[in-house]
Design a protein around this motif. Structure first.
Motif, PDB file in Angstrom:
ATOM      1  N   GLN A  63       0.827  -1.209   0.000  1.00 43.85           N
ATOM      2  CA  GLN A  63       0.000   0.000   0.000  1.00 43.85           C
ATOM      3  C   GLN A  63       0.863   1.262   0.000  1.00 43.85           C
ATOM      4  O   GLN A  63       0.548   2.244  -0.684  1.00 43.85           O
ATOM      5  CB  GLN A  63      -0.952   0.008   1.201  1.00 43.85           C
ATOM      6  N   ARG A  67       1.932   4.159  -3.425  1.00 38.87           N
ATOM      7  CA  ARG A  67       1.611   5.569  -3.200  1.00 38.87           C
ATOM      8  C   ARG A  67       2.851   6.429  -2.950  1.00 38.87           C
ATOM      9  O   ARG A  67       2.750   7.631  -2.746  1.00 38.87           O
ATOM     10  CB  ARG A  67       0.660   5.690  -2.007  1.00 38.87           C
ATOM     11  N   LEU A  99      -6.490   5.024   2.123  1.00 39.94           N
ATOM     12  CA  LEU A  99      -5.886   3.934   2.881  1.00 39.94           C
ATOM     13  C   LEU A  99      -6.717   3.604   4.115  1.00 39.94           C
ATOM     14  O   LEU A  99      -6.342   2.768   4.901  1.00 39.94           O
ATOM     15  CB  LEU A  99      -4.478   4.329   3.337  1.00 39.94           C
ATOM     16  N   SER A 103     -11.252   0.702   2.903  1.00 43.55           N
ATOM     17  CA  SER A 103     -10.523   0.059   1.810  1.00 43.55           C
ATOM     18  C   SER A 103     -10.439  -1.456   2.023  1.00 43.55           C
ATOM     19  O   SER A 103     -10.519  -1.955   3.148  1.00 43.55           O
ATOM     20  CB  SER A 103      -9.115   0.643   1.697  1.00 43.55           C
ATOM     21  N   TRP A 106      -7.563  -2.442   4.292  1.00 41.93           N
ATOM     22  CA  TRP A 106      -7.848  -2.273   5.718  1.00 41.93           C
ATOM     23  C   TRP A 106      -8.571  -3.507   6.269  1.00 41.93           C
ATOM     24  O   TRP A 106      -8.258  -3.988   7.355  1.00 41.93           O
ATOM     25  CB  TRP A 106      -8.686  -1.019   5.928  1.00 41.93           C
ATOM     26  N   LEU A 118      -3.443   4.077  11.062  1.00 40.37           N
ATOM     27  CA  LEU A 118      -2.908   4.866   9.956  1.00 40.37           C
ATOM     28  C   LEU A 118      -2.758   6.304  10.409  1.00 40.37           C
ATOM     29  O   LEU A 118      -3.668   6.863  11.028  1.00 40.37           O
ATOM     30  CB  LEU A 118      -3.864   4.804   8.758  1.00 40.37           C
ATOM     31  N   THR A 131       3.361   9.061   5.651  1.00 40.15           N
ATOM     32  CA  THR A 131       2.298   8.114   5.945  1.00 40.15           C
ATOM     33  C   THR A 131       2.881   6.956   6.737  1.00 40.15           C
ATOM     34  O   THR A 131       3.863   6.350   6.321  1.00 40.15           O
ATOM     35  CB  THR A 131       1.653   7.600   4.648  1.00 40.15           C
TER      36      THR A 131
END
Length: 144
Positions: A63, A67, A99, A103, A106, A118, A131
């Protein structure tokens, strides 16, 4: 190329933190899975938990990698304390996005781990965001 682990000087040395910094590229996923599995094996997690930890590490890192800003680094920190493995992975990402809790990733992480979190903050050095995704896994299914 991977850079070795560090232990922060202000942390309790009886519960060291293993830290690994790698390029935020897909070819590093096997290294990150292996690191997570090695720590879990060292702390006597059962085989099912080890598999869950490897999959959760793979999901979080994937993930973040997709990104990540160009040239970004993944910073992975693992710490075992009170029968719980805590893993957090950070990188600079291009934007604040999906995120979150709705999702698919998740839901996968919730199924594999005992907790997932997160955090996203603007990165003053770039136009991106720092992040951080974190998960915990309790040994032998003990409750937190």
């Amino acid at each position: 190329m991977a850079i070795a682990k560090t232990i922060e000087p202000d942390q309790d040395h009886t519960h060291p933190v293993v830290e690994l910094r790698v390029r935020a590229t897909p070819d590093q996923l096997s290294v990150l899975r292996a690191l997570a599995a090695t720590v879990a094996i060292h702390e006597d997690f059962d085989l099912d938990s080890i598999a869950d930890i490897k999959l959760a590490m793979d999901e979080i890192c994937t993930q973040l990698i997709v990104r990540a800003t160009p040239g970004a680094v993944l910073v992975c920190r693992l710490q075992y304390l009170d029968d719980t493995l805590r893993v957090d992975v950070s990188s600079t990402t291009t934007s604040v996005d999906s995120l979150g809790e709705r999702s698919f990733a998740w839901h996968v992480l919730n199924a594999l781990t005992d907790s997932v979190d997160l955090k996203q903050e603007p990165d003053p050095a770039t136009t991106g965001f720092v992040t951080t995704m974190e998960f915990t896994k309790v040994k032998n299914g003990l409750s937190l």
